[in-house]
Design a protein around this motif. Structure first.
Motif, PDB file in Angstrom:
ATOM      1  N   HIS A 275     -99.931 -54.169 -36.941  1.00 37.81           N
ATOM      2  CA  HIS A 275    -100.378 -53.851 -35.452  1.00 37.81           C
ATOM      3  C   HIS A 275    -102.288 -53.663 -35.474  1.00 37.81           C
ATOM      4  O   HIS A 275    -102.675 -54.027 -34.300  1.00 37.81           O
ATOM      5  CB  HIS A 275    -100.114 -52.221 -35.118  1.00 37.81           C
TER       6      HIS A 275
ATOM      7  N   HIS B 195     -98.382 -59.659 -35.740  1.00 39.89           N
ATOM      8  CA  HIS B 195     -97.338 -59.106 -34.953  1.00 39.89           C
ATOM      9  C   HIS B 195     -96.430 -59.995 -34.240  1.00 39.89           C
ATOM     10  O   HIS B 195     -96.619 -61.107 -33.989  1.00 39.89           O
ATOM     11  CB  HIS B 195     -98.017 -58.114 -33.853  1.00 39.89           C
TER      12      HIS B 195
ATOM     13  N   HIS C 156     -90.906 -57.181 -27.478  1.00 35.41           N
ATOM     14  CA  HIS C 156     -91.819 -56.784 -28.375  1.00 35.41           C
ATOM     15  C   HIS C 156     -93.230 -57.509 -28.766  1.00 35.41           C
ATOM     16  O   HIS C 156     -92.682 -58.434 -29.369  1.00 35.41           O
ATOM     17  CB  HIS C 156     -91.097 -56.440 -29.778  1.00 35.41           C
TER      18      HIS C 156
ATOM     19  N   CYS D 166     -99.731 -52.722 -28.571  1.00 37.70           N
ATOM     20  CA  CYS D 166     -98.267 -53.095 -28.544  1.00 37.70           C
ATOM     21  C   CYS D 166     -97.464 -52.722 -27.641  1.00 37.70           C
ATOM     22  O   CYS D 166     -97.394 -51.346 -27.316  1.00 37.70           O
ATOM     23  CB  CYS D 166     -97.927 -52.662 -30.036  1.00 37.70           C
TER      24      CYS D 166
ATOM     25  N   HIS E   2     -95.290 -49.882 -29.668  1.00 38.44           N
ATOM     26  CA  HIS E   2     -96.004 -48.955 -30.523  1.00 38.44           C
ATOM     27  C   HIS E   2     -97.389 -48.379 -30.216  1.00 38.44           C
ATOM     28  O   HIS E   2     -98.219 -48.012 -30.869  1.00 38.44           O
ATOM     29  CB  HIS E   2     -96.133 -49.765 -31.909  1.00 38.44           C
TER      30      HIS E   2
HETATM   31 FE   LIG Z   1     -95.050 -53.168 -32.285  1.00 41.19          FE
END
Ligand SMILES: [Fe+2]
Length: 125
Positions: free
Chosen positions: A51, A68, A74, A114, A117
Motif C-alpha cells: 500500500h 497493489h 480492490h 486503497c 484499506h
Molecule cells: Fe488494499
C-alpha cells in the motif's frame, strides 16, 4: 503544508479533504447525522508493502508506483503528491497500471488511497 487532512463518514463512507480547518469551538463536519472521522495514514493492519507508495529517481523526476492489485473490488483509487507549494492527484481505475512521474523535490510526501484499506503515506526525503 505537506500534510493532508481527510475525513470519512462512518455510515456512507463518503470521503472529503479539509483544505482549511475551521477554528470554531463547537462545530464539527458531519455526514449522515454523525461527526465525520479523521482518516489516519498507515493505520490499517493491511500489508504496508502493498500500500505505501514507492518511488525511483530518474533524472529530475521520480517515478511513483504502488505494489497493489488493481481488481474491480480492490484497488488504489488515487495517488496524491504534495509538497510545500505543489500538489497533484492522479485517479486510477481497476486494471490501470500505477505509474506516475513528477518532478523531484525533497519536500514531497506521497499518498495512496486503497478503496478497502484507506490512506497510506511516504516521505520522499
Ligand atoms: Fe488494499
Amino acid at each position: 503544508m505537506k500534510d493532508i487532512k481527510l475525513k470519512k463518514c462512518k455510515e456512507c463512507f463518503s470521503l472529503i479533504e479539509v483544505l482549511e480547518e475551521c477554528n470554531c469551538d463547537n462545530c464539527e463536519l458531519s455526514c449522515c447525522g454523525s461527526k465525520m472521522l479523521d482518516v489516519i495514514a498507515n493505520e490499517s493492519d493491511a500489508s504496508k508493502e502493498k500500500h505505501i507508495p514507492s518511488f525511483v529517481r530518474e533524472g529530475e523526476n521520480i517515478i511513483i508506483t504502488v505494489n497493489h492489485v488493481m481488481e474491480d473490488d480492490h484497488y488504489i483509487k488515487w495517488i496524491k503528491v504534495k509538497g510545500n507549494d505543489y500538489e497533484l492527484t492522479k485517479y486510477f481505475n481497476p486494471g490501470d497500471e500505477i505509474n506516475l512521474s513528477v518532478p523531484y523535490s525533497d519536500d514531497l510526501v506521497l499518498y495512496s488511497y486503497c478503496n478497502k484499506h484507506g490512506l497510506w503515506e511516504k516521505e520522499v526525503a
